[in-house]
Design a protein around this motif. Structure first.
Motif, PDB file in Angstrom:
ATOM      1  N   MET A 298       0.803  -1.157   0.012  1.00 42.19           N
ATOM      2  CA  MET A 298      -0.024   0.021  -0.019  1.00 42.19           C
ATOM      3  C   MET A 298       0.912   1.248   0.017  1.00 42.19           C
ATOM      4  O   MET A 298       1.959   1.286   0.720  1.00 42.19           O
ATOM      5  CB  MET A 298      -0.775  -0.030   1.032  1.00 42.19           C
ATOM      6  CG  MET A 298      -1.850  -1.104   1.081  1.00 42.19           C
ATOM      7  SD  MET A 298      -2.986  -1.221   2.576  1.00 42.19           S
ATOM      8  CE  MET A 298      -2.061  -2.008   3.679  1.00 42.19           C
ATOM      9  N   LYS A 299       0.572   2.243  -0.655  1.00 43.59           N
ATOM     10  CA  LYS A 299       1.386   3.429  -1.058  1.00 43.59           C
ATOM     11  C   LYS A 299       1.234   4.453  -0.138  1.00 43.59           C
ATOM     12  O   LYS A 299       1.753   5.552  -0.006  1.00 43.59           O
ATOM     13  CB  LYS A 299       1.431   3.880  -2.515  1.00 43.59           C
ATOM     14  CG  LYS A 299       1.972   2.799  -3.265  1.00 43.59           C
ATOM     15  CD  LYS A 299       1.700   3.173  -4.867  1.00 43.59           C
ATOM     16  CE  LYS A 299       2.469   2.235  -5.752  1.00 43.59           C
ATOM     17  NZ  LYS A 299       2.527   2.748  -7.125  1.00 43.59           N
ATOM     18  N   GLN A 300      -0.081   4.773   0.503  1.00 45.17           N
ATOM     19  CA  GLN A 300      -0.412   5.936   1.405  1.00 45.17           C
ATOM     20  C   GLN A 300      -0.857   5.348   2.489  1.00 45.17           C
ATOM     21  O   GLN A 300      -1.746   4.223   2.791  1.00 45.17           O
ATOM     22  CB  GLN A 300      -1.647   6.623   0.697  1.00 45.17           C
ATOM     23  CG  GLN A 300      -1.060   7.491  -0.810  1.00 45.17           C
ATOM     24  CD  GLN A 300      -1.572   6.763  -1.799  1.00 45.17           C
ATOM     25  OE1 GLN A 300      -2.468   6.065  -1.782  1.00 45.17           O
ATOM     26  NE2 GLN A 300      -0.572   7.006  -2.929  1.00 45.17           N
ATOM     27  N   ASP A 301      -0.814   6.349   3.516  1.00 42.80           N
ATOM     28  CA  ASP A 301      -1.694   6.205   4.831  1.00 42.80           C
ATOM     29  C   ASP A 301      -3.069   6.248   4.630  1.00 42.80           C
ATOM     30  O   ASP A 301      -3.521   6.861   3.940  1.00 42.80           O
ATOM     31  CB  ASP A 301      -1.210   7.072   5.860  1.00 42.80           C
ATOM     32  CG  ASP A 301       0.379   6.873   6.494  1.00 42.80           C
ATOM     33  OD1 ASP A 301       0.742   5.721   6.329  1.00 42.80           O
ATOM     34  OD2 ASP A 301       0.853   7.533   7.025  1.00 42.80           O
ATOM     35  N   LEU A 302      -3.770   5.598   5.542  1.00 39.49           N
ATOM     36  CA  LEU A 302      -5.205   5.510   5.345  1.00 39.49           C
ATOM     37  C   LEU A 302      -5.911   6.456   6.189  1.00 39.49           C
ATOM     38  O   LEU A 302      -5.815   6.516   7.593  1.00 39.49           O
ATOM     39  CB  LEU A 302      -5.810   4.205   5.905  1.00 39.49           C
ATOM     40  CG  LEU A 302      -7.095   3.914   5.771  1.00 39.49           C
ATOM     41  CD1 LEU A 302      -8.006   4.374   4.378  1.00 39.49           C
ATOM     42  CD2 LEU A 302      -7.627   2.581   6.282  1.00 39.49           C
TER      43      LEU A 302
END
Length: 792
Positions: A651-655
Motif C-alpha cells: 500500500m502506498k499511502q496512509d489510510l
C-alpha cells in the motif's frame, strides 16, 4: 416481499427446453457454423494448453471428476497459480472465499456460460450456489486481466468462468451416491436424451440432493440442485442452446473466532445450543431481554434459493461473419448472518424506528428479542450481442452487453417461541413481519437499487509473419448506473448518518478500458507473450446507505436533514503480464511475470473511532510477482502438475479514517495476500485403478491493514483413489471412489472476509483507541467420503 413460487421454476424449465425449438422454427439457412468442442484435458497433469496473449489457467473435466462431488467452484481451481482459496468445510456446501493475485472475490468477475453471477449490489460471489461437478467441463481463470468481452462492471482483478458440459449425443442415465463422515449424504442422477429428430436436438436434466453436519458445533447444510440444458442445430449454419440451474439451500453458519477466543475456548468453540427464552410479560414494567453472548445455532443460518437461465442463438451469415445473441436471467432470494435481534418497543425517534407492543403485555416499555436479518431479492435480466468477422489477417470481435438488475434489500423481523422456532424462517411472508405503530412492517433496512450495466467492446486479433506473431488490440467502455432508493427505515447511526426518511440518489460510473497483447511463436512448441489491460470496479450499493445527516425529530417526523454525497469512488487497476509457454506432447509449461498498479483501491475497514465498518478508497496499491505452472506426462501411468506463485503487495499511502485519525498503512502489505503459494497434483492410472494426490501450500499473510496480526502458513493434502468395476447387467462402467480431504489433519485458520474486501484496520490498541481483533475461520479437519457411480 413475495415468496418464491414454484411456477417460476416451471416457467424457466419450460423456457430452457422450448426456447431453442422456437428459435429453430424461425431460423433460416444462413451458412455453416463452427461450434467449439468440449474442453478436454491433456496427459500432462491437468494443465490445458492456452493460446491467448495473457495469463490464463484452467482445469478440465478429467481433473474435476476426481474431486469430492460437492466441491464448489473455488475448491476446483485451488491448485491454479495465483489462486488463494478457503472453504468453510471440506464438502464445499457451506461456501468459501477466494483471492487471485490479492484480488478478492468481489473484485473478480464470475460467469456461468457467459452470464455474470456476482452480486449486483456488492459484487460478492457465493461458490456453493452454482452447479454440480458432474455437469462442469471447464473452470478457467484469467489472472489480473479481465477479458474484453466480459459482462462485468466490478472486475478489477480478472475473470473466473465456468462452462457446463453439453448434452451427450447418446441416450443415457448416470447415477451416483456418496456417503461420508459428518453424516454426509449426496444423491445424483442425470438423464441425457441423446440426439432426437432431424435437427439433432439433445438435452439433459440432472438432480442432486446433498446434506452434511458441521464439523464443529450443532447444525448442518442441506442443498437441492437442478441443472438442465438443451441444444439444437436446425441446419449447418444455426446453433441454438439454453440452460437452467436451480439451487435451494439452507445451512447453519460456522462461527468465526478471534485469537483471544481461540486461546480461551479452543478451536471448536461455536454457537450455543441453548434456546433463548422470552421473559414472562408484566404490564407496566420495563423488561429487557438480552441477546445471548454465544448466539443460538438455529438463528445463525443462511437460506438462499436462486436460478439462472442462459441461452444462445448463433448464426453464421457467411464463411467470415458470425452473429450471436446470449440472453440470460438471474433470480435470487435469501437471507443470512445472525438472526437474534433485540428490538425496543415504542421509542422516541421517527415513526419508522418505533415498534408496537411486541410481548403483548399492553405497554411499550420493553426490549424484546426477535428473529430477523437482512433479506435480498434480485431480478436480473441481461443480454450480450456479439459479432465475429474475419477479413484478411484480422479477426474482429465486437459486441454490446446490457443488463438491468432490480436489487431489493430489506430487514424484517418476526417473532420466535421458547422452543427456538421462528414464525417465518426464510423471512418471505409479510403477514408474519413485526409492525410499527402505523401498521407498516418494521424494517432494519429498506432499499431498492436499480443497477443498469452496459458495455460496448471491440477487439481485433491480427495474425502476422505467417501466424508466428499475434497482435490483439481491444477496448471496452463499461458503465453502471446506480439508482438507489432508501425507504424510511430503522437503520440509523449518528456516526455515519441516518436512514429514517426517504431519499433517492443516482450515480453513474463509467470507464474506457483499453487492452493490448502480443504473442510470438519462437517455434512450433515455444512462445512468449505480453499483455497490458486496464480494469475497473464501481463502488457497491452499500456506499449509498445512511447518507442523511442532521435534522430534528418532532412528533415522529424528521425535518431539516441534508443529503451528503457518497465518498467512495471507482477503483481502477492496470495489469501487465510478460510470459513464456512451452507446449509439447508430454510437457506443458507456462510462466509469467506480472505487475498490477491500483488506483483508489476499495476496502471496507473497521474504524476504531466509530466502531463501524465503512468502505474506503485506501489509496494506491502495487502488486508484482511471478506465476508458474507446468504439467508433465511421466509415463503411461503417471502425470504431474505443479504451480507456484510469488506476490509482493504494497500500500502506498496512509489510510485517513477521519479528520483526526490516520492509520500507518503506507509500505504495508495488503492483507490476506501470501507472498508464497505452491501446489502439486500427481495422477495415476493403471487398468481399472486410478488416483490423485494434491498438495497446496499457502504462505503466511497479514490479517490487518497495518500488519499487526498475521496468519501462519500451512499445507493441505487431498487424496482421491478409485477402482472401475466391470460392467454387468444394467450397470455400465461402475466405479467406486474414495476422497480424503485434509489428509494430514492440518490445523490452520483464515481471516473471516474471504469473499470480499473487508479488513480490520488494526488488532492492537493505538494510544487511547482500542483495536479490533480480526476474526478467523478454523480450517476443517480430515474428512473422508466414498462415492459409487455408474451409467445405465
Amino acid at each position: 416481499m413475495k415468496p418464491f413460487k414454484p411456477q417460476r421454476l416451471a416457467l424457466l424449465i419450460s423456457m430452457a427446453f422450448t426456447a431453442p425449438m422456437l428459435m429453430a422454427q424461425q431460423s433460416t439457412d444462413v451458412g455453416r457454423i463452427n461450434v467449439e468442442g468440449q474442453p478436454g484435458g491433456t496427459d500432462t497433469g491437468m494443465i490445458s494448453q492456452e493460446e491467448t496473449p495473457k495469463a490464463r489457467s484452467s482445469v478440465s473435466r478429467q481433473y474435476i471428476e476426481k474431486l469430492n462431488p460437492t466441491a464448489n467452484s473455488f475448491q476446483i481451481i485451488d491448485i491454479l497459480p495465483g489462486v488463494n482459496t478457503f472453504n468453510y468445510d471440506a464438502t464445499g456446501l457451506f461456501g468459501g472465499g477466494i483471492r487471485i493475485r490479492g484480488f478478492a472475490g468481489d473484485q473478480l468477475g464470475m460467469t456461468i456460460n457467459g452470464a455474470p453471477v456476482n452480486d449486483s449490489g456488492n459484487f460478492a460471489v457465493y461458490p456453493q450456489e452454482y452447479t454440480d461437478t458432474e455437469n462442469l467441463c471447464e473452470v478457467f481463470i484469467t489472472q489480473g486481466s479481465t477479458d474484453t468481452d466480459s459482462p462485468h462492471v466490478g472486475a478489477s482483478g480478472g475473470n473466473i468462468g465456468m462452462v457446463t458440459c453439453a448434452p451427450k449425443d447418446a441416450f443415457g442415465v448416470r447415477a451416483a451416491q456418496s456417503i461420508g463422515q459428518l453424516n454426509y449424504r449426496r444423491s445424483f442422477v442425470r438423464l441425457d436424451t441423446g440426439k432426437v429428430g432431424p435437427s439433432n436436438l439433445k438435452a439433459f436434466i440432472s438432480y442432486s440432493k446433498a446434506s452434511a453436519e458441521k464439523f464443529k458445533g450443532a447444525g448442518g447444510a442441506d442443498r437441492d440442485h437442478i441443472d438442465m440444458a438443451v441444444e439444437v442445430r436446425p441446419n449447418a449454419d444455426v446453433f441454438l442452446s439454453a440452460s437452467l440451474l436451480y439451487n435451494n439451500a439452507i445451512n447453519n453458519n460456522i462461527r468465526a473466532l478471534s485469537n483471544p477466543q481461540i486461546a480461551q475456548y479452543g478451536r471448536n468453540f461455536d454457537f450455543s445450543t441453548v434456546v433463548p427464552q422470552h421473559l414472562t410479560a408484566v404490564a407496566g414494567t420495563a423488561q429487557t431481554e438480552t441477546v445471548p453472548a454465544d448466539g443460538f445455532y438455529k438463528f445463525n443460518i443462511n437460506p438462499f434459493r436462486n436460478y439462472l437461465f442462459t441461452s444462445k442463438a448463433e448464426f453464421k451469415v457467411n464463411k467470415d461473419l458470425t452473429l450471436s445473441a446470449e440472453p440470460y436471467y438471474w433470480y435470487g432470494f435469501g437471507t443470512g448472518g445472525g438472526q437474534i435481534q433485540q428490538l425496543t418497543e415504542g421509542g422516541t425517534g421517527t415513526n419508522v424506528t418505533r415498534l408496537k407492543d411486541l410481548n403483548g403485555d399492553g405497554d411499550t416499555l420493553d426490549k424484546v428479542l426477535a428473529y430477523g436479518s437482512s433479506v435480498t431479492e434480485t431480478n436480473r435480466p441481461g443480454v450480450t450481442f456479439k459479432v465475429n468477422y474475419r477479413i484478411d489477417n484480422h479477426t474482429v470481435n465486437a459486441g454490446y452487453w446490457y443488463e438491468r438488475a432490480n436489487h431489493r434489500q430489506t430487514g424484517p423481523r418476526v417473532a420466535f417461541d421458547n422452543n427456538g422456532n421462528s414464525s417465518n424462517t426464510w423471512l418471505d411472508n409479510p403477514a408474519a413481519f413485526l409492525q410499527r405503530p402505523d401498521g407498516q412492517a418494521f424494517q432494519a433496512r429498506d432499499w431498492r437499487t436499480i443497477s443498469t450495466g452496459k458495455s460496448l467492446y471491440v477487439q481485433d486479433t491480427i495474425a502476422l509473419m505467417n501466424d508466428k506473431l499475434m497482435l490483439q488490440i481491444g477496448g471496452r467502455n463499461a458503465t453502471i448506473d446506480r439508482d438507489f432508493t432508501n425507504y424510511a427505515n430503522a437503520q440509523s447511526s449518528s456516526a455515519t448518518g441516518r436512514s429514517d426518511a426517504d431519499y433517492q440518489i443516482k450515480r453513474s460510473y463509467s470507464k474506457f478500458l483499453p487492452s493490448a497483447g502480443v504473442k510470438y511463436n519462437l517455434d512450433t512448441q515455444k512462445s512468449v507473450f505480453f499483455n497490458v489491460a486496464e480494469n475497473f470496479k464501481a463502488p457497491g450499493n452499500f456506499s449509498f446507505q445512511n447518507l442523511l445527516q442532521g435534522g430534528t425529530v418532532a412528533n415522529g417526523v424528521l425535518t431539516g436533514a441534508t443529503l451528503r454525497n457518497p465518498v467512495v469512488g471507482i477503483e481502477t487497476s492496470t495489469n501487465m503480464d510478460l510470459g513464456y509457454r512451452l507446449q509439447t506432447e508430454s510437457t506443458t509449461l507456462s510462466g509469467s511475470v506480472f505487475m498490477v498498479n491500483y488506483k483508489n483501491r476499495i476496502a471496507s475497514a473497521f474504524n476504531p473511532e466509530t466502531a463501524l465498518s465503512v468502505d474506503y478508497n485506501v489509496g494506491d496499491v502495487s502488486l508484482k510477482g511471478v506465476e508458474l505452472e507446468a504439467g508433465q506426462k511421466l509415463n503411461k501411468n503417471f502425470s504431474l502438475y505443479g504451480s507456484m506463485s510469488y506476490t509482493e503487495s504494497k500500500m502506498k499511502q496512509d489510510l485517513r479514517l477521519s479528520s483526526t485519525l490516520t492509520e500507518a498503512t503506507a509500505g504495508k502489505n495488503f492483507p490476506d495476500t501470501p507472498k508464497w503459494m505452491a501446489a502439486m497434483a500427481l495422477s495415476y492410472k493403471e487398468g481399472p485403478w486410478f488416483g490423485q494426490l494434491t498438495a497446496k501450500y499457502t504462505g503466511k499473510a497479514f490479517a490487518t491493514l497495518v500488519n499487526d496480526q498475521q496468519m501462519d502458513g500451512y499445507t493441505l493434502l487431498n487424496l482421491a483413489a478409485g477402482y472401475k468395476l466391470p460392467s454387468t447387467g444394467f450397470f455400465k462402467a461402475p466405479e467406486v471412489r474414495l476422497n480424503v480431504d485434509n489428509l494430514a489433519n492440518t490445523d490452520y485458520q483464515r481471516i473471516s472476509s474471504p469473499s470480499g474486501s473487508q479488513f480490520t484496520v488494526r488488532a492492537l490498541p493505538l494510544g487511547t483507541l482500542a483495536g479490533s481483533n480480526p476474526f478467523y475461520y478454523i480450517g476443517a479437519p480430515r474428512f473422508v467420503s466414498v462415492t459409487l457411480r455408474s451409467d445405465f
